[in-house]
Design a protein around this motif. Structure first.
Motif, PDB file in Angstrom:
ATOM      1  N   SER A   1       0.829  -1.203   0.000  1.00 40.99           N
ATOM      2  CA  SER A   1       0.000   0.000   0.000  1.00 40.99           C
ATOM      3  C   SER A   1       0.862   1.251   0.000  1.00 40.99           C
ATOM      4  N   GLN A   2       2.035   1.206   0.646  1.00 43.08           N
ATOM      5  CA  GLN A   2       2.939   2.346   0.618  1.00 43.08           C
ATOM      6  C   GLN A   2       3.468   2.571  -0.789  1.00 43.08           C
ATOM      7  N   SER A   3       3.826   1.494  -1.464  1.00 49.85           N
ATOM      8  CA  SER A   3       4.316   1.608  -2.843  1.00 49.85           C
ATOM      9  C   SER A   3       3.229   2.142  -3.758  1.00 49.85           C
ATOM     10  N   ASP A   4       2.015   1.661  -3.578  1.00 45.42           N
ATOM     11  CA  ASP A   4       0.901   2.141  -4.396  1.00 45.42           C
ATOM     12  C   ASP A   4       0.653   3.617  -4.154  1.00 45.42           C
ATOM     13  N   GLU A   5       0.716   4.033  -2.899  1.00 47.82           N
ATOM     14  CA  GLU A   5       0.489   5.434  -2.560  1.00 47.82           C
ATOM     15  C   GLU A   5       1.572   6.309  -3.185  1.00 47.82           C
ATOM     16  N   TRP A   6       2.815   5.886  -3.112  1.00 50.44           N
ATOM     17  CA  TRP A   6       3.901   6.650  -3.709  1.00 50.44           C
ATOM     18  C   TRP A   6       3.699   6.761  -5.225  1.00 50.44           C
ATOM     19  N   LEU A   7       3.310   5.661  -5.844  1.00 54.62           N
ATOM     20  CA  LEU A   7       3.099   5.658  -7.286  1.00 54.62           C
ATOM     21  C   LEU A   7       1.971   6.613  -7.663  1.00 54.62           C
ATOM     22  N   LYS A   8       0.898   6.619  -6.895  1.00 60.22           N
ATOM     23  CA  LYS A   8      -0.209   7.539  -7.172  1.00 60.22           C
ATOM     24  C   LYS A   8       0.228   8.989  -7.026  1.00 60.22           C
ATOM     25  N   GLN A   9       1.083   9.276  -6.072  1.00 59.44           N
ATOM     26  CA  GLN A   9       1.565  10.641  -5.877  1.00 59.44           C
ATOM     27  C   GLN A   9       2.479  11.074  -7.010  1.00 59.44           C
ATOM     28  N   GLN A  10       3.153  10.154  -7.658  1.00 60.94           N
ATOM     29  CA  GLN A  10       4.090  10.477  -8.727  1.00 60.94           C
ATOM     30  C   GLN A  10       3.428  10.527 -10.103  1.00 60.94           C
ATOM     31  N   ARG A  11       2.158  10.204 -10.170  1.00 58.29           N
ATOM     32  CA  ARG A  11       1.443  10.159 -11.442  1.00 58.29           C
ATOM     33  C   ARG A  11       1.299  11.568 -12.010  1.00 58.29           C
ATOM     34  N   PRO A  12       1.588  11.768 -13.293  1.00 55.53           N
ATOM     35  CA  PRO A  12       1.441  13.082 -13.907  1.00 55.53           C
ATOM     36  C   PRO A  12      -0.030  13.514 -13.941  1.00 55.53           C
ATOM     37  N   PRO A  13      -0.278  14.820 -13.965  1.00 54.63           N
ATOM     38  CA  PRO A  13      -1.653  15.339 -13.916  1.00 54.63           C
ATOM     39  C   PRO A  13      -2.537  14.851 -15.071  1.00 54.63           C
ATOM     40  N   HIS A  14      -1.981  14.650 -16.255  1.00 55.38           N
ATOM     41  CA  HIS A  14      -2.804  14.250 -17.386  1.00 55.38           C
ATOM     42  C   HIS A  14      -3.291  12.796 -17.270  1.00 55.38           C
ATOM     43  N   TYR A  15      -2.869  12.056 -16.257  1.00 53.29           N
ATOM     44  CA  TYR A  15      -3.352  10.689 -16.036  1.00 53.29           C
ATOM     45  C   TYR A  15      -4.547  10.633 -15.100  1.00 53.29           C
ATOM     46  N   PHE A  16      -4.976  11.779 -14.573  1.00 55.14           N
ATOM     47  CA  PHE A  16      -6.114  11.781 -13.649  1.00 55.14           C
ATOM     48  C   PHE A  16      -7.412  11.694 -14.373  1.00 55.14           C
TER      49      PHE A  16
END
Length: 66
Positions: free
Chosen positions: A51-66
């Motif tokens: 879950s920590q890895s998933d959270e970090w990955l979500k935080q690093q996602r570029p804005p155009h992927y939302f």
């Protein structure tokens, strides 16, 4: 013909090596921990590493992927 002495010298050498490792462990402590930080849940509210890895990955996602 010198086989008994060879056995004793090998045992003595092994015993000295064990004693030396024990002495170094007493002086310097454990060199490598049994587990790494990602294998342990440290802290009272520690999440699983997935879950920590998933959270970090979500935080690093570029804005155009939302």
């Amino acid at each position: 013909m010198n086989e008994p002495n060879d056995d004793r010298s090998a045992e003595d050498e092994a015993s000295r090596a064990r004693a030396e490792r024990a002495r170094l462990a007493r002086i310097f402590g454990e060199v490598l921990p049994e587990t790494t930080g990602d294998e342990r849940n440290d802290g009272p509210d520690a999440q699983s590493s997935d879950s920590q890895s998933d959270e970090w990955l979500k935080q690093q996602r570029p804005p155009h992927y939302f």
